[in-house]
Design a protein around this motif. Sequence first.
Motif, PDB file in Angstrom:
ATOM      1  N   ALA A 261       0.829  -1.211   0.000  1.00 58.43           N
ATOM      2  CA  ALA A 261       0.000   0.000   0.000  1.00 58.43           C
ATOM      3  C   ALA A 261       0.863   1.261   0.000  1.00 58.43           C
ATOM      4  N   ALA A 262       2.048   1.151   0.592  1.00 58.90           N
ATOM      5  CA  ALA A 262       2.927   2.327   0.673  1.00 58.90           C
ATOM      6  C   ALA A 262       3.742   2.510  -0.600  1.00 58.90           C
ATOM      7  N   SER A 263       3.813   1.458  -1.443  1.00 60.98           N
ATOM      8  CA  SER A 263       4.738   1.507  -2.579  1.00 60.98           C
ATOM      9  C   SER A 263       4.425   2.642  -3.564  1.00 60.98           C
ATOM     10  N   SER A 264       3.115   2.959  -3.747  1.00 64.06           N
ATOM     11  CA  SER A 264       2.802   4.050  -4.682  1.00 64.06           C
ATOM     12  C   SER A 264       3.267   5.394  -4.109  1.00 64.06           C
ATOM     13  N   ASP A 265       3.176   5.537  -2.771  1.00 64.52           N
ATOM     14  CA  ASP A 265       3.625   6.788  -2.142  1.00 64.52           C
ATOM     15  C   ASP A 265       5.145   6.950  -2.235  1.00 64.52           C
ATOM     16  N   LEU A 266       5.833   5.809  -2.343  1.00 65.32           N
ATOM     17  CA  LEU A 266       7.299   5.859  -2.374  1.00 65.32           C
ATOM     18  C   LEU A 266       7.839   6.440  -3.675  1.00 65.32           C
ATOM     19  N   SER A 267       6.984   6.472  -4.718  1.00 71.11           N
ATOM     20  CA  SER A 267       7.463   6.892  -6.037  1.00 71.11           C
ATOM     21  C   SER A 267       7.992   8.324  -6.044  1.00 71.11           C
ATOM     22  N   ARG A 268       7.669   9.098  -5.019  1.00 70.08           N
ATOM     23  CA  ARG A 268       8.169  10.485  -4.949  1.00 70.08           C
ATOM     24  C   ARG A 268       9.649  10.545  -4.599  1.00 70.08           C
ATOM     25  N   LEU A 269      10.159   9.440  -4.055  1.00 70.98           N
ATOM     26  CA  LEU A 269      11.547   9.462  -3.579  1.00 70.98           C
ATOM     27  C   LEU A 269      12.543   9.420  -4.735  1.00 70.98           C
ATOM     28  N   GLU A 270      13.677  10.108  -4.540  1.00 72.13           N
ATOM     29  CA  GLU A 270      14.710  10.148  -5.589  1.00 72.13           C
ATOM     30  C   GLU A 270      15.281   8.760  -5.860  1.00 72.13           C
ATOM     31  N   PHE A 271      15.385   7.966  -4.781  1.00 72.66           N
ATOM     32  CA  PHE A 271      15.998   6.646  -4.954  1.00 72.66           C
ATOM     33  C   PHE A 271      14.962   5.547  -5.246  1.00 72.66           C
ATOM     34  N   TYR A 272      13.746   6.001  -5.628  1.00 70.89           N
ATOM     35  CA  TYR A 272      12.682   5.021  -5.872  1.00 70.89           C
ATOM     36  C   TYR A 272      13.056   4.038  -6.981  1.00 70.89           C
ATOM     37  N   ASP A 273      13.741   4.563  -8.026  1.00 73.47           N
ATOM     38  CA  ASP A 273      14.100   3.691  -9.159  1.00 73.47           C
ATOM     39  C   ASP A 273      14.972   2.522  -8.710  1.00 73.47           C
ATOM     40  N   SER A 274      15.816   2.765  -7.690  1.00 77.76           N
ATOM     41  CA  SER A 274      16.708   1.705  -7.217  1.00 77.76           C
ATOM     42  C   SER A 274      15.937   0.590  -6.507  1.00 77.76           C
ATOM     43  N   ILE A 275      14.806   0.951  -5.907  1.00 73.12           N
ATOM     44  CA  ILE A 275      14.089  -0.049  -5.095  1.00 73.12           C
ATOM     45  C   ILE A 275      12.740  -0.441  -5.685  1.00 73.12           C
ATOM     46  N   LYS A 276      12.390   0.202  -6.814  1.00 75.96           N
ATOM     47  CA  LYS A 276      11.063   0.012  -7.411  1.00 75.96           C
ATOM     48  C   LYS A 276      10.698  -1.466  -7.562  1.00 75.96           C
ATOM     49  N   GLY A 277      11.573  -2.201  -8.240  1.00 76.14           N
ATOM     50  CA  GLY A 277      11.297  -3.615  -8.511  1.00 76.14           C
ATOM     51  C   GLY A 277      11.109  -4.420  -7.236  1.00 76.14           C
ATOM     52  N   LEU A 278      11.809  -4.020  -6.197  1.00 78.64           N
ATOM     53  CA  LEU A 278      11.765  -4.791  -4.942  1.00 78.64           C
ATOM     54  C   LEU A 278      10.501  -4.517  -4.133  1.00 78.64           C
ATOM     55  N   VAL A 279      10.110  -3.235  -4.026  1.00 78.10           N
ATOM     56  CA  VAL A 279       8.939  -2.925  -3.186  1.00 78.10           C
ATOM     57  C   VAL A 279       7.613  -3.252  -3.882  1.00 78.10           C
ATOM     58  N   GLU A 280       7.663  -3.401  -5.202  1.00 72.71           N
ATOM     59  CA  GLU A 280       6.421  -3.711  -5.900  1.00 72.71           C
ATOM     60  C   GLU A 280       6.167  -5.211  -5.995  1.00 72.71           C
ATOM     61  N   SER A 281       7.166  -6.021  -5.642  1.00 74.27           N
ATOM     62  CA  SER A 281       6.954  -7.470  -5.728  1.00 74.27           C
ATOM     63  C   SER A 281       6.052  -7.928  -4.590  1.00 74.27           C
ATOM     64  N   ASP A 282       5.522  -9.163  -4.740  1.00 75.34           N
ATOM     65  CA  ASP A 282       4.564  -9.670  -3.752  1.00 75.34           C
ATOM     66  C   ASP A 282       5.200  -9.831  -2.381  1.00 75.34           C
ATOM     67  N   LYS A 283       6.436 -10.376  -2.389  1.00 78.35           N
ATOM     68  CA  LYS A 283       7.100 -10.610  -1.104  1.00 78.35           C
ATOM     69  C   LYS A 283       8.329  -9.698  -1.026  1.00 78.35           C
ATOM     70  N   VAL A 284       8.200  -8.639  -0.250  1.00 77.82           N
ATOM     71  CA  VAL A 284       9.280  -7.654  -0.191  1.00 77.82           C
ATOM     72  C   VAL A 284      10.385  -8.154   0.739  1.00 77.82           C
ATOM     73  N   SER A 285      11.611  -8.202   0.217  1.00 79.45           N
ATOM     74  CA  SER A 285      12.747  -8.535   1.074  1.00 79.45           C
ATOM     75  C   SER A 285      13.373  -7.225   1.529  1.00 79.45           C
ATOM     76  N   ILE A 286      13.164  -6.911   2.803  1.00 76.92           N
ATOM     77  CA  ILE A 286      13.659  -5.630   3.331  1.00 76.92           C
ATOM     78  C   ILE A 286      15.176  -5.582   3.234  1.00 76.92           C
ATOM     79  N   ARG A 287      15.794  -6.755   3.412  1.00 74.33           N
ATOM     80  CA  ARG A 287      17.245  -6.855   3.328  1.00 74.33           C
ATOM     81  C   ARG A 287      17.744  -6.376   1.956  1.00 74.33           C
ATOM     82  N   GLU A 288      17.044  -6.809   0.900  1.00 75.85           N
ATOM     83  CA  GLU A 288      17.454  -6.410  -0.457  1.00 75.85           C
ATOM     84  C   GLU A 288      17.206  -4.920  -0.678  1.00 75.85           C
TER      85      GLU A 288
END
Lengths: 356, 211
Positions: A261-288
């Motif tokens: 639910a938070a992933s769409s709000d994260l798109s405002r962040l400058e580093f969103y592109d680096s984590i986009k693929g990870l936070v949008e997946s079904d099972k988010v690995s916080i470590r990654e």
Amino acid sequence: MFNRSGRAGNYAYAVSRVKAKKALLLKDEDYNKMLLMSVPEISRYISESGYQKEMTDLAGRLEGMDLVEHATYTNMAKVFSSILQASQGELKGMVQAYLEKWDIWNLKVILRGKSYGLDPEGIREDLVPAGSLDSESLEKLLSLDSVEDIIANYDKMEHITIPQDVISTYKSTGNLGEIEDYLDKAHYVRLVKSINPTSRPTRMFQDYVRTEIDIKNLETILKLKAEGIHGEVVMKYIIPGGRQIDTRYATQLANAETIAAASSDLSRLEFYDSIKGLVESDKVSIREVVTEMKKYEIAAANKFSHMYPLSVVPIIDYMIHKEIEVSNIRTISRGVESGLDADTIKGLLVIRWRSQ
Amino acid sequence: MAAHDVTPNRSVLLDLKKRIKLSQGGYKILKMKRDGLIIEFFEVLEKARKMREGVSSDYESAMEKITIARAVEGEIAVKSAAYALKADPQVKLGSKSIMGMMVPKVEAERIHTSMLDKGYGVISTSAYIEEAAAAFEKLLDTLVRAAEVETTMKKLLDEIEKTKRRVNALEFKIIPELKESERFVKFRLEEMDRENTTRLKHLKGKGEVEE
């Protein structure tokens, strides 16, 4: 303690010292070589790359992986202490504030060890005196028995006041968490305050620190969300002073019930592109996600490292890279020792954007 | 009990008949119990097999995560986080009955500890250490459940073995011996009947001669 000094820093001297040290840092190809070595070979290799003295000093009582870990930490502590000693004026204030995280690290190690019932000998081994607290001050803290006394003495040494309600919470629950979180938040607040953003390089340094705060805050939000904790409780752990994540944005992220639910709000962040693929997946690995954010942070540091040669920037850049070097050596050695495959170890290293 | 050790009289025969009936009834019930336990055992065995696979995969995952945490954060950071831990896992022990046999029931009451109650700070504790802690909590939970299944399986095996020995003893020793004793007593009683008849005939013939 970290009040801005009216005196200008001795940038030319400090930077020239740091430049000489930077030339000794391991390069990406060194890590590639180390990936193919065994732990004794890595020990010998790093002994020939600037860690000789610490390896020899500690070889009498430590061996294998423990020797590598302690020797690299000891070397880093010595290097940071020498930078701090060589700095003057406002530069010293900034370096001291930046290195305060190691004082907090040591305090945490002491508090945890004491509350667990370890003897001072056992705790002493795990200290990394890379901050402004020297061995004598750390010995004093180690000699104290109660957590309250240790905190009171640390308060005096670092001119910080831990609120009474935080200490009361510890007394009633025995949980050091509140004290640790207070210290971490206070560190970043003091660090931001210690930087005078009137010149371009100090502004860049402050931006770097504030980006680090953003990354820490996002990591906290994700960690707590993964535990099913959201809303007000999350806000208790948010460090003020972030560059992109202000209180309002943090509240918005904290209120989202899940990471998805938070992933769409994260798109405002400058580093969103680096984590986009990870936070949008079904099972988010916080470590990654954390690893990617760390890589982004290092890339950001690398961008400004060459811009202002006579400023705080090259010094901070060196300290960041020294920490990464120590972390990379440890990751490779421990990974090799535990039988992790080379690709997994490579994924854990932060070398992608290294500049020399 | 040797068949010839019994006193051949009617009350013993009645007693033997009663005992044979009881033993045959017991044999039938124990055989049913043994079969029931075997069926139950195979169900538990399947559960235990899955559980062992679960333990094995959870252990591998936990070890991988702790190795990564130790590699990235260092042994000192991992050790320090472990020293800060305040929460102890809690398990509740009970028992349940399977075909009259009591087996342990282990319930994990508090294995998972919230990040806020672990004893260390939320902000600076790395996601690597958190992941490793979560993986070990999962492993512990699986181990607690596996302990219940494994103990049940071992108890079932013991009980099957015990029941099998009882069934075999009844089938091949007690019932055949009782039957042998019954046959012996019956034979002796018949023999005694025949002796009596002969004696009576002999007495009757003697009396007729005297008259």
